[in-house]
Design a protein around this motif. Structure first.
Motif, PDB file in Angstrom:
ATOM      1  N   ALA A   1      -4.901   6.370 -10.388  1.00 35.41           N
ATOM      2  CA  ALA A   1      -6.011   5.469 -10.678  1.00 35.41           C
ATOM      3  C   ALA A   1      -7.289   6.214 -11.036  1.00 35.41           C
ATOM      4  N   GLY A   2      -7.384   7.481 -10.695  1.00 35.74           N
ATOM      5  CA  GLY A   2      -8.566   8.258 -11.035  1.00 35.74           C
ATOM      6  C   GLY A   2      -9.829   7.781 -10.363  1.00 35.74           C
ATOM      7  N   VAL A   3      -9.759   7.377  -9.105  1.00 34.71           N
ATOM      8  CA  VAL A   3     -10.931   6.892  -8.395  1.00 34.71           C
ATOM      9  C   VAL A   3     -11.637   8.062  -7.727  1.00 34.71           C
ATOM     10  N   ALA A   4     -12.905   8.197  -7.965  1.00 30.42           N
ATOM     11  CA  ALA A   4     -13.685   9.279  -7.376  1.00 30.42           C
ATOM     12  C   ALA A   4     -14.256   8.832  -6.039  1.00 30.42           C
ATOM     13  N   ALA A   5     -14.454   9.785  -5.136  1.00 28.00           N
ATOM     14  CA  ALA A   5     -15.077   9.466  -3.860  1.00 28.00           C
ATOM     15  C   ALA A   5     -16.468   8.896  -4.119  1.00 28.00           C
ATOM     16  N   GLY A   6     -16.831   7.905  -3.331  1.00 26.36           N
ATOM     17  CA  GLY A   6     -18.150   7.303  -3.494  1.00 26.36           C
ATOM     18  C   GLY A   6     -18.195   6.232  -4.547  1.00 26.36           C
ATOM     19  N   THR A   7     -17.045   5.673  -4.891  1.00 27.30           N
ATOM     20  CA  THR A   7     -17.017   4.576  -5.849  1.00 27.30           C
ATOM     21  C   THR A   7     -16.185   3.439  -5.280  1.00 27.30           C
ATOM     22  N   VAL A   8     -16.456   2.249  -5.734  1.00 28.26           N
ATOM     23  CA  VAL A   8     -15.654   1.099  -5.372  1.00 28.26           C
ATOM     24  C   VAL A   8     -14.687   0.864  -6.520  1.00 28.26           C
ATOM     25  N   SER A   9     -13.409   0.788  -6.213  1.00 26.26           N
ATOM     26  CA  SER A   9     -12.409   0.612  -7.269  1.00 26.26           C
ATOM     27  C   SER A   9     -12.610  -0.722  -7.978  1.00 26.26           C
ATOM     28  N   LEU A  10     -12.086  -0.823  -9.168  1.00 28.19           N
ATOM     29  CA  LEU A  10     -12.170  -2.066  -9.923  1.00 28.19           C
ATOM     30  C   LEU A  10     -11.493  -3.191  -9.154  1.00 28.19           C
ATOM     31  N   ALA A  11     -10.363  -2.905  -8.520  1.00 24.24           N
ATOM     32  CA  ALA A  11      -9.652  -3.933  -7.761  1.00 24.24           C
ATOM     33  C   ALA A  11     -10.497  -4.417  -6.587  1.00 24.24           C
ATOM     34  N   ALA A  12     -11.090  -3.478  -5.848  1.00 23.84           N
ATOM     35  CA  ALA A  12     -11.925  -3.868  -4.709  1.00 23.84           C
ATOM     36  C   ALA A  12     -13.149  -4.641  -5.188  1.00 23.84           C
ATOM     37  N   ARG A  13     -13.756  -4.194  -6.282  1.00 24.51           N
ATOM     38  CA  ARG A  13     -14.933  -4.887  -6.825  1.00 24.51           C
ATOM     39  C   ARG A  13     -14.550  -6.302  -7.270  1.00 24.51           C
ATOM     40  N   THR A  14     -13.362  -6.440  -7.862  1.00 28.57           N
ATOM     41  CA  THR A  14     -12.898  -7.763  -8.291  1.00 28.57           C
ATOM     42  C   THR A  14     -12.693  -8.673  -7.087  1.00 28.57           C
ATOM     43  N   LEU A  15     -12.029  -8.153  -6.056  1.00 23.50           N
ATOM     44  CA  LEU A  15     -11.782  -8.948  -4.859  1.00 23.50           C
ATOM     45  C   LEU A  15     -13.101  -9.354  -4.200  1.00 23.50           C
ATOM     46  N   LEU A  16     -13.999  -8.404  -4.019  1.00 20.97           N
ATOM     47  CA  LEU A  16     -15.282  -8.715  -3.389  1.00 20.97           C
ATOM     48  C   LEU A  16     -16.096  -9.682  -4.241  1.00 20.97           C
ATOM     49  N   GLY A  17     -16.023  -9.509  -5.562  1.00 16.84           N
ATOM     50  CA  GLY A  17     -16.723 -10.427  -6.457  1.00 16.84           C
ATOM     51  C   GLY A  17     -16.200 -11.842  -6.338  1.00 16.84           C
ATOM     52  N   ARG A  18     -14.883 -11.981  -6.203  1.00  9.42           N
ATOM     53  CA  ARG A  18     -14.297 -13.315  -6.041  1.00  9.42           C
ATOM     54  C   ARG A  18     -14.708 -13.939  -4.715  1.00  9.42           C
ATOM     55  N   LEU A  19     -14.716 -13.136  -3.668  1.00  7.15           N
ATOM     56  CA  LEU A  19     -15.166 -13.650  -2.368  1.00  7.15           C
ATOM     57  C   LEU A  19     -16.625 -14.094  -2.455  1.00  7.15           C
ATOM     58  N   ALA A  20     -17.463 -13.276  -3.081  1.00  9.05           N
ATOM     59  CA  ALA A  20     -18.881 -13.617  -3.212  1.00  9.05           C
ATOM     60  C   ALA A  20     -19.055 -14.884  -4.040  1.00  9.05           C
ATOM     61  N   ALA A  21     -18.257 -15.028  -5.107  1.00  6.49           N
ATOM     62  CA  ALA A  21     -18.360 -16.205  -5.967  1.00  6.49           C
ATOM     63  C   ALA A  21     -17.985 -17.485  -5.216  1.00  6.49           C
ATOM     64  N   ARG A  22     -17.175 -17.344  -4.179  1.00 12.73           N
ATOM     65  CA  ARG A  22     -16.788 -18.511  -3.369  1.00 12.73           C
ATOM     66  C   ARG A  22     -17.786 -18.772  -2.245  1.00 12.73           C
ATOM     67  N   GLY A  23     -18.878 -18.019  -2.242  1.00 17.81           N
ATOM     68  CA  GLY A  23     -19.916 -18.245  -1.253  1.00 17.81           C
ATOM     69  C   GLY A  23     -19.809 -17.403   0.005  1.00 17.81           C
ATOM     70  N   THR A  24     -18.854 -16.485   0.045  1.00 15.73           N
ATOM     71  CA  THR A  24     -18.722 -15.617   1.204  1.00 15.73           C
ATOM     72  C   THR A  24     -19.870 -14.624   1.206  1.00 15.73           C
ATOM     73  N   ARG A  25     -20.546 -14.498   2.337  1.00 10.61           N
ATOM     74  CA  ARG A  25     -21.604 -13.495   2.444  1.00 10.61           C
ATOM     75  C   ARG A  25     -20.969 -12.174   2.811  1.00 10.61           C
ATOM     76  N   LEU A  26     -21.305 -11.157   2.078  1.00 17.57           N
ATOM     77  CA  LEU A  26     -20.763  -9.821   2.309  1.00 17.57           C
ATOM     78  C   LEU A  26     -21.789  -8.985   3.058  1.00 17.57           C
ATOM     79  N   ALA A  27     -21.341  -8.298   4.108  1.00 18.80           N
ATOM     80  CA  ALA A  27     -22.223  -7.432   4.887  1.00 18.80           C
ATOM     81  C   ALA A  27     -21.658  -6.025   4.819  1.00 18.80           C
TER      82      ALA A  27
END
Length: 166
Positions: A52-78
Motif C-alpha cells: 500500500a505504500g503508507v508512510a508513518a504519520g499518515t492516515v490511509s485512504l481506507a481509514a480516511r474514507t471510513l472516518l469520513g463516512r462516520l463523520a458524515a453520519r454525524g458521529t463526533r470523532l475525538a
C-alpha cells in the motif's frame, strides 16, 4: 495449489456486502455519539505497508474514507495520539473531518506530560503546523520530547468510564 491472497485491511469498503457493512457501522455510530480515533503511525503503516505504500504519520485512504463516512453520519470523532510529528500529522488529517475534536491532545496536555518526566528525545521528523492548537507545535519543538500515547492511558481510560467530553 495457489496460496490465498494476503488479508487486505478495510477490504469491507469494496466487498460485495459493503452496503451491509456500512449499515452495521451506522448502527454502532447511532449507539455511540462518539467514535474514538486511536491511530498509531507505526500500527497503521505496519498493517498497510504490504503493497500500500503508507508512510508513518499518515492516515490511509481506507481509514480516511471510513472516518469520513462516520463523520458524515454525524458521529463526533475525538483524536488522541502520540505527541510527535507523525502523531501531529495524523491529528491534522483527522481533525479536518467534520465534527472532529482533539481529545487531551493540546499543548497543556503535552506540557503536563513533559513536566511529569515522561517521554523520550524526539530525534526525527519535521514539525508540521498544529492549527487546532498552535502552541502545541512550539511546545514540542522547544522541549524536543516525544510522548507515546500509551504512557498517557490513565486519563483517557478515566474519560471512557464516564461521559466523554474532550
Amino acid at each position: 495449489m495457489t496460496a490465498a491472497p494476503p488479508p487486505q485491511p478495510f477490504a469491507h469498503l469494496s466487498a460485495p456486502k459493503a452496503k451491509l457493512y456500512g449499515q452495521v457501522l451506522g448502527v454502532f455510530a447511532q449507539a455511540r455519539e462518539r467514535f474514538i480515533v486511536h491511530l498509531r503511525p507505526e500500527d497503521v503503516a505496519g498493517e498497510l505497508r504490504q503493497g500500500a505504500g503508507v508512510a508513518a504519520g499518515t492516515v490511509s485512504l481506507a481509514a480516511r474514507t471510513l472516518l469520513g463516512r462516520l463523520a458524515a453520519r454525524g458521529t463526533r470523532l475525538a483524536y488522541h495520539g502520540d505527541f510527535d510529528w507523525g502523531g501531529v500529522r495524523i491529528a491534522a488529517d483527522v481533525l479536518n473531518l467534520p465534527g472532529a475534536v482533539p481529545w487531551r491532545y493540546d499543548h497543556c496536555a503535552y506540557l503536563a506530560t513533559v513536566r511529569g518526566g515522561l517521554g523520550t528525545p524526539l530525534t526525527t521528523g519535521s514539525p508540521p503546523p498544529t492549527p487546532w492548537d498552535p502552541p502545541l507545535r512550539d511546545a514540542i519543538e522547544r522541549h524536543g520530547i516525544r510522548v507515546e500515547e500509551e504512557l498517557l492511558l490513565d486519563e483517557p481510560l478515566s474519560d471512557l468510564q464516564g461521559d466523554l467530553r474532550p
